[in-house]
Scaffold this active site. Structure first.
Site, PDB file in Angstrom:
ATOM      1  N   LEU A 180       0.818  -1.226   0.000  1.00  0.00           N
ATOM      2  CA  LEU A 180       0.000   0.000   0.000  1.00  0.00           C
ATOM      3  C   LEU A 180       0.847   1.269   0.000  1.00  0.00           C
ATOM      4  O   LEU A 180       1.879   1.343   0.659  1.00  0.00           O
ATOM      5  CB  LEU A 180      -0.921   0.003   1.228  1.00  0.00           C
ATOM      6  CG  LEU A 180      -1.892  -1.176   1.357  1.00  0.00           C
ATOM      7  CD1 LEU A 180      -2.805  -0.986   2.571  1.00  0.00           C
ATOM      8  CD2 LEU A 180      -2.719  -1.365   0.091  1.00  0.00           C
ATOM      9  N   HIS A 184      -3.340   4.141  -2.757  1.00  0.00           N
ATOM     10  CA  HIS A 184      -4.361   3.276  -2.150  1.00  0.00           C
ATOM     11  C   HIS A 184      -5.054   4.005  -0.995  1.00  0.00           C
ATOM     12  O   HIS A 184      -6.280   3.976  -0.874  1.00  0.00           O
ATOM     13  CB  HIS A 184      -3.725   1.998  -1.589  1.00  0.00           C
ATOM     14  CG  HIS A 184      -2.963   1.188  -2.595  1.00  0.00           C
ATOM     15  ND1 HIS A 184      -1.600   1.054  -2.565  1.00  0.00           N
ATOM     16  CD2 HIS A 184      -3.383   0.461  -3.657  1.00  0.00           C
ATOM     17  CE1 HIS A 184      -1.205   0.268  -3.556  1.00  0.00           C
ATOM     18  NE2 HIS A 184      -2.269  -0.094  -4.245  1.00  0.00           N
ATOM     19  N   ASP A 204      -4.832   3.761 -13.188  1.00  0.00           N
ATOM     20  CA  ASP A 204      -5.048   2.581 -14.034  1.00  0.00           C
ATOM     21  C   ASP A 204      -6.333   2.810 -14.821  1.00  0.00           C
ATOM     22  O   ASP A 204      -7.368   2.186 -14.562  1.00  0.00           O
ATOM     23  CB  ASP A 204      -5.126   1.336 -13.159  1.00  0.00           C
ATOM     24  CG  ASP A 204      -3.846   1.147 -12.364  1.00  0.00           C
ATOM     25  OD1 ASP A 204      -2.857   0.705 -12.956  1.00  0.00           O
ATOM     26  OD2 ASP A 204      -3.824   1.501 -11.173  1.00  0.00           O
ATOM     27  N   GLN A 228      -8.289   0.015 -16.546  1.00  0.00           N
ATOM     28  CA  GLN A 228      -8.945  -0.837 -15.547  1.00  0.00           C
ATOM     29  C   GLN A 228     -10.256  -0.197 -15.074  1.00  0.00           C
ATOM     30  O   GLN A 228     -11.275  -0.859 -14.952  1.00  0.00           O
ATOM     31  CB  GLN A 228      -7.989  -1.022 -14.372  1.00  0.00           C
ATOM     32  CG  GLN A 228      -8.583  -1.704 -13.172  1.00  0.00           C
ATOM     33  CD  GLN A 228      -7.503  -2.046 -12.158  1.00  0.00           C
ATOM     34  OE1 GLN A 228      -6.781  -3.017 -12.318  1.00  0.00           O
ATOM     35  NE2 GLN A 228      -7.376  -1.251 -11.115  1.00  0.00           N
ATOM     36  N   SER A 261       3.227   4.082  -7.525  1.00  0.00           N
ATOM     37  CA  SER A 261       2.980   2.710  -7.950  1.00  0.00           C
ATOM     38  C   SER A 261       3.827   1.795  -7.068  1.00  0.00           C
ATOM     39  O   SER A 261       4.952   2.159  -6.687  1.00  0.00           O
ATOM     40  CB  SER A 261       3.385   2.539  -9.414  1.00  0.00           C
ATOM     41  OG  SER A 261       3.563   1.172  -9.708  1.00  0.00           O
TER      42      SER A 261
HETATM   43  P1  AMP Z   1      -3.125  -2.100  -7.133  1.00  0.00           P
HETATM   44  O1  AMP Z   1      -2.816  -2.550  -5.745  1.00  0.00           O
HETATM   45  O2  AMP Z   1      -1.923  -1.625  -7.886  1.00  0.00           O
HETATM   46  O3  AMP Z   1      -3.994  -3.049  -7.898  1.00  0.00           O
HETATM   47  O4  AMP Z   1      -4.023  -0.791  -6.956  1.00  0.00           O
HETATM   48  C1  AMP Z   1      -5.214  -0.833  -6.220  1.00  0.00           C
HETATM   49  C2  AMP Z   1      -6.021   0.390  -6.545  1.00  0.00           C
HETATM   50  O5  AMP Z   1      -5.268   1.561  -6.241  1.00  0.00           O
HETATM   51  C3  AMP Z   1      -6.385   0.465  -8.038  1.00  0.00           C
HETATM   52  O6  AMP Z   1      -7.705   0.954  -8.158  1.00  0.00           O
HETATM   53  C4  AMP Z   1      -5.391   1.461  -8.560  1.00  0.00           C
HETATM   54  O7  AMP Z   1      -5.862   2.167  -9.694  1.00  0.00           O
HETATM   55  C5  AMP Z   1      -5.260   2.398  -7.374  1.00  0.00           C
HETATM   56  N1  AMP Z   1      -4.005   3.135  -7.462  1.00  0.00           N
HETATM   57  C6  AMP Z   1      -2.764   2.621  -7.657  1.00  0.00           C
HETATM   58  N2  AMP Z   1      -1.865   3.621  -7.743  1.00  0.00           N
HETATM   59  C7  AMP Z   1      -2.559   4.774  -7.606  1.00  0.00           C
HETATM   60  C8  AMP Z   1      -2.190   6.156  -7.612  1.00  0.00           C
HETATM   61  N3  AMP Z   1      -0.936   6.556  -7.773  1.00  0.00           N
HETATM   62  N4  AMP Z   1      -3.178   7.069  -7.441  1.00  0.00           N
HETATM   63  C9  AMP Z   1      -4.470   6.686  -7.270  1.00  0.00           C
HETATM   64  N5  AMP Z   1      -4.868   5.409  -7.258  1.00  0.00           N
HETATM   65  C10 AMP Z   1      -3.932   4.465  -7.428  1.00  0.00           C
END
Ligand code: AMP
Length: 378
Positions: A59, A63, A200, A203, A235
């Site tokens: 996280l 997140h 994303d 997605q 990320s």
């Molecule tokens: P992940 O754990 O990478 O699958 O991300 C979980 C959620 O967090 C997904 O909806 C991603 O789009 C969102 N997310 C990841 N990085 C960011 C970011 N930098 N800003 C906003 N939301 C994010």
């Protein structure tokens, strides 16, 4: 069945108040579907709304910002932490993906304390984290082990043709994995709202389509991209970038911003908007080529595309009524290992692996951008 409950310490002296507050600060960690359903049902019966934030773990503020938003808009928030094998191809970094369970839980406990702290106005914010759902793979895939092989047997959700565009070009079963696991999570939690990040963007469009086409009774909310101070979108994979590679990766953002700026000055041609972003990135690669190999880092542009906000199809001109998505992906190449210096700030894995990064900007409808002063057809 496994269930743990974390209790945040309260500094409040009055025992009755301390008990009341500490109870409300608990969130459960659940790995069992029936436990999630029981908790969810209790919220339903007490009329409390539920927001769901699915994550792969590791996280970061991206997140956490989604969880904060979910807590502003719902009484109870469920966070899922599940590293879904179905969305990693055989060639991808499933095993190497960062796993930071203890840190993740610590971050959620801090966030929970923030969510429950009285605000300046003396009011407690609306909602808080009710549970972290961290299932095992056997729980989520009870019949067959998940396989990202395109021909694998199993029960899958595919959202075509959206899953073939953009990221789908180089990650053919990635969105099948995402759509399948999200459908399971939506069925288990039955949230009023689900939260995804604009980072994303493909997605988020696919999830909206999935919810619509499968008649799932939840609202899809997209939260803004969170960035580091240098502009790089947060990320979980950024940890693999040492200082040198991170610097060149920033040209992804710079390219998209340059195209956004061009759009705000009236340009709508996809060719010119995409070309503008590409030329910023090409220039950076050119600069790197001229550097000594001990200082250079290189990347390959996978795509820069202007796409429709609902269908993700290519647009030849930005859609000035609905807006458009300008998105891009780059692969930052490994550093040449004979060429790293002692004491150089390297990323996790010593910058030895390729890192794929994505980013995007939404080119707003022209009337909106004009109103906000960011674009002028002039
Ligand atoms: P992940 O754990 O990478 O699958 O991300 C979980 C959620 O967090 C997904 O909806 C991603 O789009 C969102 N997310 C990841 N990085 C960011 C970011 N930098 N800003 C906003 N939301 C994010």
């Amino acid at each position: 069945m496994q269930r743990f409950t974390f209790l945040l310490r309260s500094r409040i002296a009055t025992p009755s108040l301390a008990v009341r507050i500490s109870r409300s600060r608990r969130f459960s960690i659940l790995s069992d579907i029936s436990e999630v359903r029981r908790l969810r049902k209790s919220h339903l019966l007490s009329g409390e709304t539920v927001g769901l934030v699915p994550t792969l773990g590791a996280l970061h503020e991206g997140h956490l910002s989604l969880i904060r938003q979910a807590a502003r808009e719902n009484k109870k928030v469920f966070v899922t932490i599940y590293l879904n094998p179905l969305q990693f191809a055989a060639t991808e970094d499933f095993r190497a993906y960062p796993k930071t369970w203890d840190e993740d839980i610590a971050k959620l406990r801090h966030l929970q304390a923030d969510l429950l702290a009285p605000s300046h106005s003396g009011e407690t914010p609306y909602g808080s984290i009710a549970a972290v759902f961290a299932p095992s793979t056997e729980t989520l895939y009870p019949t067959l082990p998940p396989s990202s092989d395109p021909d694998a047997d199993g029960t899958f959700v595919t959202v075509s043709p959206l899953d073939r565009f953009l990221e789908g070009g180089s990650r053919p079963t990635f969105f099948r994995g995402v759509a399948t696991v999200c459908t399971k999570l939506f069925n288990i939690v039955t949230p009023d709202r689900v939260y995804f990040g604009q980072k994303d963007v493909q997605q988020s469009v696919i999830i909206k389509r999935l919810v619509k086409d499968l008649c799932i009774g939840t609202e899809v909310i997209i939260g803004p991209t969170q960035r580091d101070s240098d502009g790089l979108a947060l990320s979980s994979r950024n940890v693999y970038l040492g200082a040198r590679r991170r610097k060149v990766a920033l040209s992804l953002r710079r390219g998209l911003k340059a195209a956004e700026e061009l759009y705000s000055r009236g340009e709508t041609s996809a060719e010119r908007l995409v070309g503008c972003a590409m030329s910023v990135m090409r220039e950076e690669n050119g600069r790197q080529r001229r550097l000594d190999p001990t200082q250079a880092a290189r990347f390959v542009v996978d795509y820069v595309r202007l796409s429709n906000v609902n269908t993700l199809e290519d647009e030849y001109d930005a859609n000035i009524r609905e807006g458009s998505i300008l998105s891009a992906a780059i692969k930052v190449l490994p550093l040449d290992h004979g060429c790293t210096a002692d004491g150089e700030s390297l990323g996790v894995g010593n910058d030895a692996g390729e890192v794929r990064l994505i980013d995007n900007v939404i080119l707003p409808p022209r009337s909106q951008s004009t109103r906000s002063g960011r674009a002028d057809l002039g």
